[in-house]
Scaffold this motif. Sequence first.
Motif, PDB file in Angstrom:
ATOM      1  N   MET A  56      43.474  28.625  47.847  1.00 37.81           N
ATOM      2  CA  MET A  56      43.472  27.866  49.098  1.00 37.81           C
ATOM      3  C   MET A  56      44.516  28.438  50.055  1.00 37.81           C
ATOM      4  N   LEU A  57      45.710  28.759  49.535  1.00 35.09           N
ATOM      5  CA  LEU A  57      46.737  29.354  50.384  1.00 35.09           C
ATOM      6  C   LEU A  57      46.280  30.705  50.935  1.00 35.09           C
ATOM      7  N   LEU A  58      45.610  31.497  50.126  1.00 36.94           N
ATOM      8  CA  LEU A  58      45.096  32.787  50.590  1.00 36.94           C
ATOM      9  C   LEU A  58      44.132  32.608  51.761  1.00 36.94           C
ATOM     10  N   SER A  59      43.417  31.504  51.776  1.00 37.34           N
ATOM     11  CA  SER A  59      42.468  31.267  52.869  1.00 37.34           C
ATOM     12  C   SER A  59      43.181  31.005  54.195  1.00 37.34           C
ATOM     13  N   TYR A  60      44.482  30.716  54.139  1.00 36.88           N
ATOM     14  CA  TYR A  60      45.267  30.501  55.356  1.00 36.88           C
ATOM     15  C   TYR A  60      46.049  31.753  55.760  1.00 36.88           C
ATOM     16  N   PHE A  61      45.965  32.802  54.970  1.00 33.48           N
ATOM     17  CA  PHE A  61      46.636  34.054  55.309  1.00 33.48           C
ATOM     18  C   PHE A  61      45.968  34.684  56.534  1.00 33.48           C
ATOM     19  N   SER A  62      46.775  35.378  57.326  1.00 33.18           N
ATOM     20  CA  SER A  62      46.201  36.197  58.390  1.00 33.18           C
ATOM     21  C   SER A  62      45.485  37.384  57.753  1.00 33.18           C
ATOM     22  N   THR A  63      44.681  38.071  58.533  1.00 35.15           N
ATOM     23  CA  THR A  63      43.969  39.243  58.019  1.00 35.15           C
ATOM     24  C   THR A  63      44.954  40.276  57.491  1.00 35.15           C
ATOM     25  N   GLU A  64      46.054  40.478  58.215  1.00 34.93           N
ATOM     26  CA  GLU A  64      47.067  41.450  57.803  1.00 34.93           C
ATOM     27  C   GLU A  64      47.719  41.043  56.486  1.00 34.93           C
ATOM     28  N   GLU A  65      48.082  39.767  56.364  1.00 36.54           N
ATOM     29  CA  GLU A  65      48.706  39.283  55.139  1.00 36.54           C
ATOM     30  C   GLU A  65      47.764  39.414  53.940  1.00 36.54           C
ATOM     31  N   LEU A  66      46.495  39.066  54.168  1.00 36.13           N
ATOM     32  CA  LEU A  66      45.527  39.145  53.073  1.00 36.13           C
ATOM     33  C   LEU A  66      45.302  40.598  52.649  1.00 36.13           C
ATOM     34  N   ASP A  67      45.249  41.505  53.614  1.00 42.20           N
ATOM     35  CA  ASP A  67      45.098  42.925  53.298  1.00 42.20           C
ATOM     36  C   ASP A  67      46.251  43.424  52.438  1.00 42.20           C
ATOM     37  N   ILE A  68      47.470  43.039  52.800  1.00 45.13           N
ATOM     38  CA  ILE A  68      48.649  43.450  52.039  1.00 45.13           C
ATOM     39  C   ILE A  68      48.572  42.905  50.619  1.00 45.13           C
ATOM     40  N   PHE A  69      48.189  41.644  50.498  1.00 45.47           N
ATOM     41  CA  PHE A  69      48.110  41.019  49.177  1.00 45.47           C
ATOM     42  C   PHE A  69      47.067  41.697  48.299  1.00 45.47           C
ATOM     43  N   LEU A  70      45.912  41.999  48.846  1.00 47.98           N
ATOM     44  CA  LEU A  70      44.809  42.526  48.053  1.00 47.98           C
ATOM     45  C   LEU A  70      44.940  44.023  47.762  1.00 47.98           C
ATOM     46  N   LYS A  71      45.904  44.667  48.383  1.00 52.47           N
ATOM     47  CA  LYS A  71      46.129  46.093  48.096  1.00 52.47           C
ATOM     48  C   LYS A  71      46.819  46.291  46.744  1.00 52.47           C
ATOM     49  N   LYS A  72      47.562  45.289  46.312  1.00 56.43           N
ATOM     50  CA  LYS A  72      48.250  45.425  45.029  1.00 56.43           C
ATOM     51  C   LYS A  72      47.313  45.022  43.895  1.00 56.43           C
ATOM     52  N   PRO A  73      47.521  45.569  42.700  1.00 59.29           N
ATOM     53  CA  PRO A  73      46.664  45.210  41.556  1.00 59.29           C
ATOM     54  C   PRO A  73      46.785  43.720  41.238  1.00 59.29           C
ATOM     55  N   LEU A  74      45.670  43.094  40.924  1.00 54.02           N
ATOM     56  CA  LEU A  74      45.652  41.681  40.568  1.00 54.02           C
ATOM     57  C   LEU A  74      45.641  41.554  39.050  1.00 54.02           C
ATOM     58  N   GLU A  75      46.549  40.737  38.537  1.00 53.83           N
ATOM     59  CA  GLU A  75      46.701  40.616  37.090  1.00 53.83           C
ATOM     60  C   GLU A  75      45.505  39.899  36.465  1.00 53.83           C
ATOM     61  N   LYS A  76      45.038  40.439  35.372  1.00 55.56           N
ATOM     62  CA  LYS A  76      43.945  39.826  34.615  1.00 55.56           C
ATOM     63  C   LYS A  76      44.569  38.823  33.638  1.00 55.56           C
ATOM     64  N   VAL A  77      44.793  37.604  34.104  1.00 54.69           N
ATOM     65  CA  VAL A  77      45.483  36.594  33.305  1.00 54.69           C
ATOM     66  C   VAL A  77      44.603  36.118  32.159  1.00 54.69           C
ATOM     67  N   THR A  78      43.323  35.880  32.436  1.00 55.14           N
ATOM     68  CA  THR A  78      42.352  35.527  31.396  1.00 55.14           C
ATOM     69  C   THR A  78      41.102  36.379  31.621  1.00 55.14           C
ATOM     70  N   ALA A  79      40.156  36.258  30.712  1.00 53.58           N
ATOM     71  CA  ALA A  79      38.901  37.008  30.855  1.00 53.58           C
ATOM     72  C   ALA A  79      38.123  36.568  32.086  1.00 53.58           C
ATOM     73  N   LEU A  80      38.430  35.383  32.602  1.00 51.06           N
ATOM     74  CA  LEU A  80      37.710  34.839  33.755  1.00 51.06           C
ATOM     75  C   LEU A  80      38.429  35.083  35.080  1.00 51.06           C
ATOM     76  N   THR A  81      39.610  35.668  35.064  1.00 50.08           N
ATOM     77  CA  THR A  81      40.370  35.921  36.280  1.00 50.08           C
ATOM     78  C   THR A  81      39.645  36.922  37.184  1.00 50.08           C
ATOM     79  N   ILE A  82      39.536  36.592  38.457  1.00 46.35           N
ATOM     80  CA  ILE A  82      38.915  37.498  39.428  1.00 46.35           C
ATOM     81  C   ILE A  82      39.952  38.537  39.864  1.00 46.35           C
TER      82      ILE A  82
END
Length: 264
Positions: free
Chosen positions: A158-184
């Motif tokens: 939900m917080l990501l949905s309030y990010f600006s385009t620039e903020e979201l781009d910065i966030f999604l450039k880094k690797p996202l941790e696979k916390v569980t098998a269902l993590t996106i």
Amino acid sequence: MEKNNNIKNHQIIKQENPSVQAVDRAIILLKLIADSSNPISINELIEKTKLNRTTVWRLVGTLENHDLVERDPITKGYQIGYATVRMANLAPQYHSLVRRSRWIMEKLRDESQETVLLSVPKHFATLTIEQIDPNHSIRLVDYVNAYLPLHCTSNGKMLLSYFSTEELDIFLKKPLEKVTALTITDPNRLREEIKDIKENGISFCLGELDENENGICAPIIDKKQNLVGFLNVCGPSFRFTEEKMSAIKNRLVEACKRISENLD
């Protein structure tokens, strides 16, 4: 001028004991960061303290490791961290938010018979400030005072949905941790989900932080249309199914509106 004199005095007084001098300098940096109305850069800290760059980097890094300061991902400057808030037993505005939300959370807990969480946005995380559990023997772990990641939690997305385009781009450039098998972890798939959250005002988490937990989230918006926090209903995945989450959706949104109405 007075602040600069204080800095010089601190540096002179502590020359005899290097270990105490390091603490003294770290405190000076912490105060400068706390006093700044905007995230303050390393260069500004060097200029104000007259310390060498290596010393400032080392001390600020130590403060960051202890969560006393945090780095703004956009400006790269530093601002006060959550640990200072925790040591102060939560900031006054959080006390107020909890107080004005609790009876609404209790009612939502009774209606859903699941755990209700109240959280606030932080830099690249959310902070849970209140949790109300049902009487079931199987319930969620205590998340109060815990930082939770954004990409694999309902309030985080939900917080990501309030990010600006620039903020979201910065966030999604880094690797996202696979916390569980269902993590996106696919950035494109996460972008699509965030797009849906923006349109619907509701986010879901299906075993992405813990395979045994599901959750649904709605935002708390104040009268000036500022994002204040999040309200979640969460529960064990065997009991709190997608069908039950969808059934509680309207009640969750209404609860957020009631909290908003209680805010000044």
